[in-house]
Design an enzyme around this catalytic site. Structure first.
Site, PDB file in Angstrom:
ATOM      1  N   VAL A  68       0.832  -1.205   0.000  1.00  0.00           N
ATOM      2  CA  VAL A  68       0.000   0.000   0.000  1.00  0.00           C
ATOM      3  C   VAL A  68       0.868   1.257   0.000  1.00  0.00           C
ATOM      4  O   VAL A  68       2.079   1.195   0.203  1.00  0.00           O
ATOM      5  CB  VAL A  68      -0.940   0.029   1.227  1.00  0.00           C
ATOM      6  CG1 VAL A  68      -1.978  -1.064   1.119  1.00  0.00           C
ATOM      7  CG2 VAL A  68      -0.153  -0.103   2.516  1.00  0.00           C
ATOM      8  N   ASN A  69       0.207   2.380  -0.207  1.00  0.00           N
ATOM      9  CA  ASN A  69       0.872   3.682  -0.207  1.00  0.00           C
ATOM     10  C   ASN A  69       1.514   4.007   1.129  1.00  0.00           C
ATOM     11  O   ASN A  69       0.913   3.738   2.176  1.00  0.00           O
ATOM     12  CB  ASN A  69      -0.201   4.767  -0.398  1.00  0.00           C
ATOM     13  CG  ASN A  69      -0.335   5.142  -1.827  1.00  0.00           C
ATOM     14  OD1 ASN A  69       0.301   4.547  -2.679  1.00  0.00           O
ATOM     15  ND2 ASN A  69      -1.151   6.151  -2.071  1.00  0.00           N
ATOM     16  N   PRO A  71       2.642   7.512   1.751  1.00  0.00           N
ATOM     17  CA  PRO A  71       2.954   8.881   1.311  1.00  0.00           C
ATOM     18  C   PRO A  71       3.636   9.696   2.404  1.00  0.00           C
ATOM     19  O   PRO A  71       3.596   9.313   3.572  1.00  0.00           O
ATOM     20  CB  PRO A  71       1.572   9.468   1.003  1.00  0.00           C
ATOM     21  CG  PRO A  71       0.617   8.687   1.831  1.00  0.00           C
ATOM     22  CD  PRO A  71       1.201   7.316   1.985  1.00  0.00           C
ATOM     23  N   THR A  72       4.250  10.802   2.012  1.00  0.00           N
ATOM     24  CA  THR A  72       4.850  11.698   2.995  1.00  0.00           C
ATOM     25  C   THR A  72       3.719  12.331   3.811  1.00  0.00           C
ATOM     26  O   THR A  72       2.708  12.776   3.246  1.00  0.00           O
ATOM     27  CB  THR A  72       5.666  12.793   2.277  1.00  0.00           C
ATOM     28  OG1 THR A  72       6.585  12.143   1.396  1.00  0.00           O
ATOM     29  CG2 THR A  72       6.446  13.642   3.265  1.00  0.00           C
ATOM     30  N   THR A 110       7.402   0.626   0.683  1.00  0.00           N
ATOM     31  CA  THR A 110       8.625   1.221   1.239  1.00  0.00           C
ATOM     32  C   THR A 110       8.288   1.837   2.591  1.00  0.00           C
ATOM     33  O   THR A 110       7.399   2.676   2.687  1.00  0.00           O
ATOM     34  CB  THR A 110       9.161   2.306   0.296  1.00  0.00           C
ATOM     35  OG1 THR A 110       9.375   1.693  -0.966  1.00  0.00           O
ATOM     36  CG2 THR A 110      10.459   2.881   0.804  1.00  0.00           C
ATOM     37  N   GLU A 140      10.747  -3.483  -3.176  1.00  0.00           N
ATOM     38  CA  GLU A 140      10.664  -3.561  -4.632  1.00  0.00           C
ATOM     39  C   GLU A 140      11.616  -2.544  -5.258  1.00  0.00           C
ATOM     40  O   GLU A 140      11.580  -1.375  -4.902  1.00  0.00           O
ATOM     41  CB  GLU A 140       9.214  -3.256  -5.063  1.00  0.00           C
ATOM     42  CG  GLU A 140       8.969  -3.455  -6.517  1.00  0.00           C
ATOM     43  CD  GLU A 140       9.509  -4.792  -6.991  1.00  0.00           C
ATOM     44  OE1 GLU A 140       8.980  -5.831  -6.577  1.00  0.00           O
ATOM     45  OE2 GLU A 140      10.476  -4.797  -7.761  1.00  0.00           O
ATOM     46  N   LYS A 199      16.205  -0.304   0.973  1.00  0.00           N
ATOM     47  CA  LYS A 199      15.327   0.323  -0.016  1.00  0.00           C
ATOM     48  C   LYS A 199      15.515   1.842   0.002  1.00  0.00           C
ATOM     49  O   LYS A 199      15.689   2.485  -1.049  1.00  0.00           O
ATOM     50  CB  LYS A 199      13.877  -0.056   0.267  1.00  0.00           C
ATOM     51  CG  LYS A 199      12.849   0.679  -0.541  1.00  0.00           C
ATOM     52  CD  LYS A 199      12.883   0.301  -2.009  1.00  0.00           C
ATOM     53  CE  LYS A 199      12.061   1.274  -2.806  1.00  0.00           C
ATOM     54  NZ  LYS A 199      11.811   0.917  -4.148  1.00  0.00           N
ATOM     55  N   CYS A 255       9.210   8.026  -5.836  1.00  0.00           N
ATOM     56  CA  CYS A 255      10.073   7.431  -4.799  1.00  0.00           C
ATOM     57  C   CYS A 255      11.197   8.301  -4.292  1.00  0.00           C
ATOM     58  O   CYS A 255      11.389   8.416  -3.083  1.00  0.00           O
ATOM     59  CB  CYS A 255      10.668   6.128  -5.324  1.00  0.00           C
ATOM     60  SG  CYS A 255       9.443   4.859  -5.514  1.00  0.00           S
ATOM     61  N   PHE A 256      11.976   8.887  -5.200  1.00  0.00           N
ATOM     62  CA  PHE A 256      13.242   9.490  -4.763  1.00  0.00           C
ATOM     63  C   PHE A 256      13.041  10.531  -3.666  1.00  0.00           C
ATOM     64  O   PHE A 256      13.621  10.458  -2.594  1.00  0.00           O
ATOM     65  CB  PHE A 256      13.989  10.107  -5.955  1.00  0.00           C
ATOM     66  CG  PHE A 256      14.691   9.089  -6.813  1.00  0.00           C
ATOM     67  CD1 PHE A 256      14.697   7.752  -6.466  1.00  0.00           C
ATOM     68  CD2 PHE A 256      15.346   9.467  -7.971  1.00  0.00           C
ATOM     69  CE1 PHE A 256      15.342   6.798  -7.246  1.00  0.00           C
ATOM     70  CE2 PHE A 256      15.992   8.530  -8.759  1.00  0.00           C
ATOM     71  CZ  PHE A 256      15.993   7.199  -8.396  1.00  0.00           C
TER      72      PHE A 256
HETATM   73  C1  UDX Z   1      13.216   4.599  -8.864  1.00  0.00           C
HETATM   74  C2  UDX Z   1      14.330   3.559  -8.693  1.00  0.00           C
HETATM   75  O1  UDX Z   1      15.173   3.543  -9.856  1.00  0.00           O
HETATM   76  C3  UDX Z   1      13.744   2.200  -8.444  1.00  0.00           C
HETATM   77  O2  UDX Z   1      14.782   1.241  -8.185  1.00  0.00           O
HETATM   78  C4  UDX Z   1      12.800   2.254  -7.249  1.00  0.00           C
HETATM   79  O3  UDX Z   1      12.182   0.993  -7.041  1.00  0.00           O
HETATM   80  C5  UDX Z   1      11.743   3.322  -7.477  1.00  0.00           C
HETATM   81  O4  UDX Z   1      12.351   4.581  -7.743  1.00  0.00           O
HETATM   82  P1  UDX Z   1      11.594   5.327 -10.862  1.00  0.00           P
HETATM   83  O5  UDX Z   1      11.243   6.479  -9.984  1.00  0.00           O
HETATM   84  O6  UDX Z   1      10.507   4.553 -11.486  1.00  0.00           O
HETATM   85  O7  UDX Z   1      12.498   4.276 -10.048  1.00  0.00           O
HETATM   86  O8  UDX Z   1      12.514   5.880 -12.068  1.00  0.00           O
HETATM   87  P2  UDX Z   1      14.064   6.151 -12.300  1.00  0.00           P
HETATM   88  O9  UDX Z   1      14.446   5.519 -13.568  1.00  0.00           O
HETATM   89  O10 UDX Z   1      14.897   5.802 -11.130  1.00  0.00           O
HETATM   90  O11 UDX Z   1      14.097   7.722 -12.548  1.00  0.00           O
HETATM   91  C6  UDX Z   1      13.785   8.661 -11.524  1.00  0.00           C
HETATM   92  C7  UDX Z   1      14.004  10.065 -12.015  1.00  0.00           C
HETATM   93  O12 UDX Z   1      15.387  10.331 -12.205  1.00  0.00           O
HETATM   94  C8  UDX Z   1      13.335  10.370 -13.363  1.00  0.00           C
HETATM   95  O13 UDX Z   1      12.762  11.652 -13.322  1.00  0.00           O
HETATM   96  C9  UDX Z   1      14.481  10.312 -14.335  1.00  0.00           C
HETATM   97  O14 UDX Z   1      14.252  11.067 -15.490  1.00  0.00           O
HETATM   98  C10 UDX Z   1      15.614  10.872 -13.497  1.00  0.00           C
HETATM   99  N1  UDX Z   1      16.956  10.456 -13.939  1.00  0.00           N
HETATM  100  C11 UDX Z   1      17.308   9.144 -13.932  1.00  0.00           C
HETATM  101  C12 UDX Z   1      17.876  11.424 -14.323  1.00  0.00           C
HETATM  102  O15 UDX Z   1      17.570  12.625 -14.325  1.00  0.00           O
HETATM  103  N2  UDX Z   1      19.134  11.037 -14.705  1.00  0.00           N
HETATM  104  C13 UDX Z   1      19.523   9.722 -14.697  1.00  0.00           C
HETATM  105  O16 UDX Z   1      20.694   9.450 -15.049  1.00  0.00           O
HETATM  106  C14 UDX Z   1      18.577   8.747 -14.314  1.00  0.00           C
END
Ligand code: UDX
Length: 446
Positions: A68-69, A71-72, A110, A140, A199, A255-256
């Site tokens: 499930v979600n 969120p912040t 997460t 994941e 994670k 995610c990030f």
């Molecule tokens: C990320 C993680 O990669 C993944 O392992 C985790 O499970 C979830 O979060 P995701 O958010 O789907 O996955 O996409 P990702 O490919 O990681 O890209 C995230 C952001 O970074 C995007 O906006 C992408 O454009 C940006 N990005 C990525 C860059 O600006 N430069 C890069 O070299 C790689």
């Protein structure tokens, strides 16, 4: 993927949201992900089911993934940083009250470090006598746009458990599921807390690489160095490696940012303010990168974009997805709006409705009428670019490389400018056509 790779296992996906489940059972799935539709359609009704009957699914299952979600949090303690564990907790309570047999409960969402411990306490305190609940953490790592291939061929699968004999036995059951298609050496067993923290750590390190290269892109633009050359040459060092060093207008995605904020909160709660500051800086740099890009557009267009038409190509947070969560494109478009530009947006996968949702703030005040006066969502890149004075590439969709750039040039007001926030276009070729081109991290030589 489990249903696809393990025909002997029945997978039931349950959700409270009837509309979502109906969509999963329909011809049009609720999300776009390359390769997903084929797998869902092949397995649905055989060993893959979508339902809102949550209690029945709990009773029948041997293994339950809580996905499930988290969120912040928007209010209360840790607002803006901490993960909201409301949904995780209510799922856990539901499992405890409904289960009639022992279960392995897998934490897939997460979560902050040590959530599994809380889930265990809730399960043990609320379940019927004689039932056992073993908790595993199985984060994941798939990325959107490549979800199916990431699931098919993961770099690793992480399964955290308690180091008790029962914990190990539960871990073994899940290892057996994955070993139907994942090579043994890629399935890693760890402690529960290591798995939970990994994670957050993996996402923080990935985001940190992007913020590092984006910080360098600012230096490149001033000095005339080329960020792609720098990234390539750094990436050849096998200790650094070539991936995740593509400079951009900023990272987005669900995610990030969320996971780093979580790590910041965790560090602060553990009384480690220096650690918190260190990770917070990754986000600060990302915000700076988005703002810096938008400011470059304004300064290049003679310090004003008021009433100028700007084409924005790409609204999703990355290519091959329709997802817009935390998309840098929304931040840049908001900035353009504040500067009173007319913004024409085209994205191959994001629906118009979603773009307006992301650009308005209905919860605060209904500004949709104002937004609609300034923002147009177009059906093609050509339509968005016609008559524009500047074009911003904000998502790296492949189709933007193949556009009829000479025709676009003809249709634009002059001087025609391109701002490549993803570094995907061949700037020299565009300059030959007549465009003035800015590429992120490549020196401002419009
Ligand atoms: C990320 C993680 O990669 C993944 O392992 C985790 O499970 C979830 O979060 P995701 O958010 O789907 O996955 O996409 P990702 O490919 O990681 O890209 C995230 C952001 O970074 C995007 O906006 C992408 O454009 C940006 N990005 C990525 C860059 O600006 N430069 C890069 O070299 C790689």
């Amino acid at each position: 993927m489990i249903a696809h790779k393990c025909p002997h296992i029945q997978v039931t996906i349950v959700d409270m949201n009837q509309e979502r489940i109906d969509a999963w059972n329909s011809e049009t799935l609720p999300i776009y992900e390359p390769g997903l539709e084929e797998v869902v359609k092949a397995c649905r009704g055989k060993n893959l089911f979508f339902s809102t009957d949550i209690d029945k699914a709990i009773v029948e299952a041997d293994l339950i993934f809580v996905s499930v979600n988290t969120p912040t949090k928007k209010s209360g303690v840790g607002a803006g940083y901490a993960a909201d564990l409301f949904y995780v907790e209510s799922c856990t309570r539901r499992i405890a009250s409904v289960a009639t047999s022992s279960k392995i409960v897998v934490e897939k969402s997460t979560v902050p470090c040590r959530t599994a411990q809380s889930m265990r306490t809730i399960l043990e305190a609320n379940s019927r006598p004689g039932l056992r609940f073993d908790i595993l953490s199985n984060p994941e790592f798939l990325a959107e746009g490549t979800a199916m291939s990431d699931l098919d061929k993961p770099d690793r699968v992480l399964i955290g458990s308690l180091s008790t004999p029962e914990g190990r036995a539960a871990q073994q059951s899940l290892i057996e599921v994955y070993s139907n298609w994942v090579p043994k050496e890629k399935v890693i067993g760890t402690g529960l807390w290591s798995s939970e923290l990994t994670k957050l750590a993996a996402n923080a390190i990935l985001a940190q690489r992007i913020s590092s290269i984006n910080a360098l892109s600012a230096i490149c633009e001033v000095t005339g160095a080329d960020v792609d050359e720098v990234a390539y040459a750094c990436g050849l060092d096998s200790r650094i490696g070539p991936k995740f060093l593509k400079s951009s207008v900023g990272f987005g995605g669900s995610c990030f940012q969320k996971d780093i904020l979580n790590l910041v909160y965790l560090s602060e709660s553990l009384h480690l303010p220096e650690v918190a500051d260190y990770w917070r800086q990754v986000i600060t740099m990302n915000e700076y990168q988005k703002r810096r890009f938008a400011q470059t557009v304004v300064s290049s267009m003679f310090n004003t974009i008021t009433n100028k038409k700007l084409a924005v190509l790409g609204f999703a947070f990355k290519k091959d997805t329709g997802d817009t969560r935390e998309t840098p494109s929304a931040t840049v478009c908001r900035f353009f709006r504040q500067e009173n530009a007319k913004v024409s947006i085209y994205d191959p996968k994001v629906p118009e409705k979603q773009i307006f949702l992301d650009l308005t703030e209905p919860g605060v005040q209904d500004d949709s009428a104002v937004v609609k006066k300034q923002v147009t969502v177009c059906k093609s890149a050509m339509e968005a670019c016609t008559g524009a004075e500047g074009i911003c590439i904000l998502t790296e969709w492949d189709e933007f490389k193949q556009l009829d750039w000479p025709a676009i040039y003809e249709s634009m007001a002059k001087p025609a400018m391109v701002f490549d926030g993803r570094g995907i276009l061949e700037a020299d070729k565009l300059r030959e056509i007549g465009f003035k081109v800015f590429s992120i991290g490549k020196g401002v030589n419009l």
